[in-house]
Motif scaffolding. Structure first.
Motif, PDB file in Angstrom:
ATOM      1  N   ASN A 123      -0.944   2.545  -7.656  1.00  0.00           N
ATOM      2  CA  ASN A 123      -1.521   2.609  -6.313  1.00  0.00           C
ATOM      3  C   ASN A 123      -0.596   3.148  -5.232  1.00  0.00           C
ATOM      4  O   ASN A 123      -1.056   3.756  -4.292  1.00  0.00           O
ATOM      5  N   GLN A 187      -1.402  -0.753   1.573  1.00  0.00           N
ATOM      6  CA  GLN A 187      -2.230  -1.949   1.393  1.00  0.00           C
ATOM      7  C   GLN A 187      -1.406  -3.168   1.018  1.00  0.00           C
ATOM      8  O   GLN A 187      -1.877  -4.286   1.111  1.00  0.00           O
ATOM      9  N   THR A 233     -11.120  -2.549  -0.455  1.00  0.00           N
ATOM     10  CA  THR A 233     -11.454  -1.439  -1.324  1.00  0.00           C
ATOM     11  C   THR A 233     -12.782  -0.827  -0.913  1.00  0.00           C
ATOM     12  O   THR A 233     -13.789  -1.513  -0.840  1.00  0.00           O
ATOM     13  N   THR A 239     -11.897   4.440  -8.155  1.00  0.00           N
ATOM     14  CA  THR A 239     -10.882   3.706  -8.921  1.00  0.00           C
ATOM     15  C   THR A 239     -11.237   3.742 -10.391  1.00  0.00           C
ATOM     16  O   THR A 239     -10.397   4.011 -11.255  1.00  0.00           O
TER      17      THR A 239
HETATM   18  C1  NAG Z   1      -5.818   1.171  -5.546  1.00  0.00           C
HETATM   19  O1  NAG Z   1      -6.165   2.537  -5.648  1.00  0.00           O
HETATM   20  C2  NAG Z   1      -7.555   2.776  -5.720  1.00  0.00           C
HETATM   21  C3  NAG Z   1      -7.743   4.259  -5.965  1.00  0.00           C
HETATM   22  O2  NAG Z   1      -7.259   5.022  -4.915  1.00  0.00           O
HETATM   23  C4  NAG Z   1      -8.203   2.292  -4.438  1.00  0.00           C
HETATM   24  O3  NAG Z   1      -9.585   2.488  -4.501  1.00  0.00           O
HETATM   25  C5  NAG Z   1      -7.922   0.816  -4.264  1.00  0.00           C
HETATM   26  O4  NAG Z   1      -8.406   0.396  -3.032  1.00  0.00           O
HETATM   27  C6  NAG Z   1      -6.436   0.537  -4.321  1.00  0.00           C
HETATM   28  N1  NAG Z   1      -6.276  -0.884  -4.321  1.00  0.00           N
HETATM   29  C7  NAG Z   1      -5.342  -1.497  -3.646  1.00  0.00           C
HETATM   30  C8  NAG Z   1      -5.424  -2.978  -3.637  1.00  0.00           C
HETATM   31  O5  NAG Z   1      -4.441  -0.916  -3.081  1.00  0.00           O
END
Ligand code: NAG
Ligand code: NAG
Ligand code: NAG
Length: 547
Positions: A123, A187, A233, A239
């Motif tokens: 991520n 995040q 998300t 994803t």
């Molecule tokens: C991880 O990466 C995916 C794909 O970009 C994204 O949709 C998702 O929100 C991310 N999750 C976090 C917790 O960072």
């Protein structure tokens, strides 16, 4: 007339394909043991666990009856989030060792037939990765590896983040960088800028990372792209699309050498959503989307019915031809002995190892380690530090479940000969450690080994499953195959109950105790009257049905 003849034949074929003993792949029957390398074994006295420490102790896994281990990240990292902030996906963190050490580990693992699973965190990168540093220097290719937004200037001319999003570890999810005059999205911690998967270069780069380690002989390579709640998300379908594409990379390798690789995914979500990660008829996804029911949905206060409901829900939603998996602990959650109770350690191990599907054990759960006490001064986890709260930090700190592994009653629990360990050793280590439990006839460790051995019985590979909540406390399940059956009984309350096991079909007269929890007064081989079995408080039993 004709079709009448054909139909029963089809029916018989369909039935037998679910009953016959399918040849199972290594990952379908093994136990996965999660090693948190920083806390497993320190081989050089610097107080930090390392790769050589793992290599030197791989035989311990063999002793337990474990066939695969997944290692939390060992890649180069500034350690703002202890390795989940990766600076170089192609290199190993110096304090853990070198590429040669890693190759030695792989060689030893091969010799012992233990599979190594690496933890891939796709991520984000570290803010000290070459990619991010290049981005800050204005290198266009790498700038587009991350997610940038302009700030919002208010009427007083003060700049604010583009949105009010909060990161999973609290505080704003946006961080300003003067070098480029924009905010980047993170995040998790500030030191983990999110990668931009809408950029095809990022997608390709991360596939190359997978290929690089697969070529090093890593038989497996899971991805671990989310270890806290998925609240923000927006792009779940995107994803999952990435998971499908990574599976294709794995399968390309399998085509070349015939070795199967397993992909685990970690997403804290509902069972129904977790199923999406398995894929569908057209596209294969992960073989093991982690099942967090035992972590997120239940604890020591749960009733037998709530336990049954949590376990059954994954089995209910699971595609019929995929395997379930059972996970009760990891480096992000309080230990089983602390979250349930020390008395329930054996019972929870009975669940993770004897339910239908793949067993997963976080290091230390086999000996019933408890959460260590880590003072505010000693706290290093950003989950604790970011609270800026010396009183309540422990609620969100993940240090207590990461304290050094308890090998023996020696200095630092036998984890390190150094003078200081990166986290303090938990207080009870003199009595609670591998060495003591090895020589104690009835110990968590010996019960764990007995369960791991019993798991090799065909029954636990091919059999049916049925469960019941007898009352507030007692949860029981039966596994049966051909003419053999076992019943596992766990009392989640401290009071005693008498239960009638003839509730289960074909259980008529007697059952025999095979394995009992450490506080149980029942001996192995003891025969009990099936229609009135007394279950003491917190007692757990594995019983063999006598016919
Ligand atoms: C991880 O990466 C995916 C794909 O970009 C994204 O949709 C998702 O929100 C991310 N999750 C976090 C917790 O960072
Ligand atoms: C990376 O982020 C951390 C906070 O997580 C910060 O302390 C550090 O200075 C940052 N490094 C760089 C090079 O910006
Ligand atoms: C630990 O401390 C002692 C006494 O200060 C010192 O002699 C020894 O070298 C130290 N050991 C390590 C591994 O640093």
């Amino acid at each position: 007339m004709k079709s009448l003849l054909v139909l029963p034949v089809l029916f018989a074929v369909a039935l037998s394909s679910y009953n016959k003993e399918k040849e199972l792949d290594w990952w379908e029957t093994t136990i996965f043991y999660q090693i948190y390398p920083r806390s497993f074994k320190d081989s050089n006295g610097d107080g930090i666990g390392d790769i050589n420490g793992i290599t030197e102790n791989l035989e311990y896994l063999k002793e337990l009856g474990i066939g695969a281990t997944w290692l939390s990240p060992i890649f180069k990292s500034p350690m703002y989030d202890f390795g989940y902030d990766i600076a170089d996906f192609y290199a190993i963190q110096e304090e853990y060792g070198t590429i040669e050490d890693f190759e030695n580990l792989m060689a030893k693992a091969k010799e012992l037939d233990i599979k190594i699973v690496l933890d891939f965190v796709p991520n984000h990168t570290s803010n000290e990765s070459v990619w991010f540093e290049e981005a800050l220097r204005g290198h266009e290719k790498y700038f587009d590896y991350f997610i940038w937004e302009d700030g919002v200037v208010d009427e007083n001319g003060v700049m604010h983040p583009p949105t009010n999003w909060v990161s999973a570890l609290r505080k704003s999810a946006w961080e300003y960088r003067e070098e480029v005059g924009k905010y980047y999205l993170h995040q998790f911690v500030i030191g983990q800028p999110d990668l931009n998967y809408r950029n095809p270069d990022v997608v390709e780069e991360m596939k190359n990372v997978i290929r690089f380690w697969l070529e090093k002989g890593v038989a497996d390579d899971p991805d671990n792209y989310d270890y806290l709640n998925h609240i923000y998300t927006k792009d779940l379908d995107e994803t999952i699309e990435m998971v499908f594409q990574w599976r294709e990379v794995f399968d390309d390798f399998k085509e070349k050498d015939g070795l199967s690789r397993v992909m685990m995914t970690e997403a804290y979500t509902t069972p129904k959503m977790a199923m999406k990660y398995y894929g569908n008829r057209d596209r294969k996804g992960a073989q093991m989307p982690f099942n967090f029911a035992l972590i997120s949905d239940v604890n020591g206060d749960s009733s037998a019915a709530e336990i049954k409901y949590a376990l059954d829900s994954f089995l209910t939603f699971k595609p019929i031809d995929e395997h379930a998996n059972w996970v009760a602990g990891n480096h992000d959650v309080s230990r089983v002995a602390s979250r349930f109770s020390p008395e329930l350690v054996d019972g929870i191990n009975m669940i993770t190892l004897l339910m239908p599907g793949i067993g997963v054990t976080y290091m230390g759960e086999e000996i019933g380690m408890v959460d260590g006490y880590v003072s505010w001064e000693d706290t290093v986890d950003p989950g604790g530090c970011n609270t800026d709260d010396p009183i309540n930090y422990w609620i969100t700190s993940r240090d207590p479940q990461r304290t050094p592994f308890q090998w023996s009653a020696d200095k630092n629990a036998g984890f390190s000969v150094g003078n200081k360990t990166w986290l303090p050793v938990a207080a009870d280590f003199e009595n609670l450690n591998v060495e003591v439990q090895r020589v104690t006839e009835k110990s968590h460790l010996n019960i764990y080994k007995a369960l791991a051995a019993l798991r090799n019985d065909k029954i636990f590979r091919y059999s049916r499953y049925e469960s019941v909540a007898y009352n507030e406390g007692v949860f029981a399940f039966r596994r049966w195959y051909n003419k053999k059956a076992y019943i596992v009984v766990i009392n989640f309350r401290q009071e005693a109950y008498t239960i009638d096991l003839t509730y289960f079909e074909n259980v008529n007269k007697k059952v025999q105790v095979l394995i009992s929890s450490i506080q149980s007064p029942k001996n192995s081989w003891e025969v009990l009257q099936a229609d009135k079995v007394e279950i003491l408080g917190s007692e757990s039993l594995v019983l063999k049905v006598l016919f």
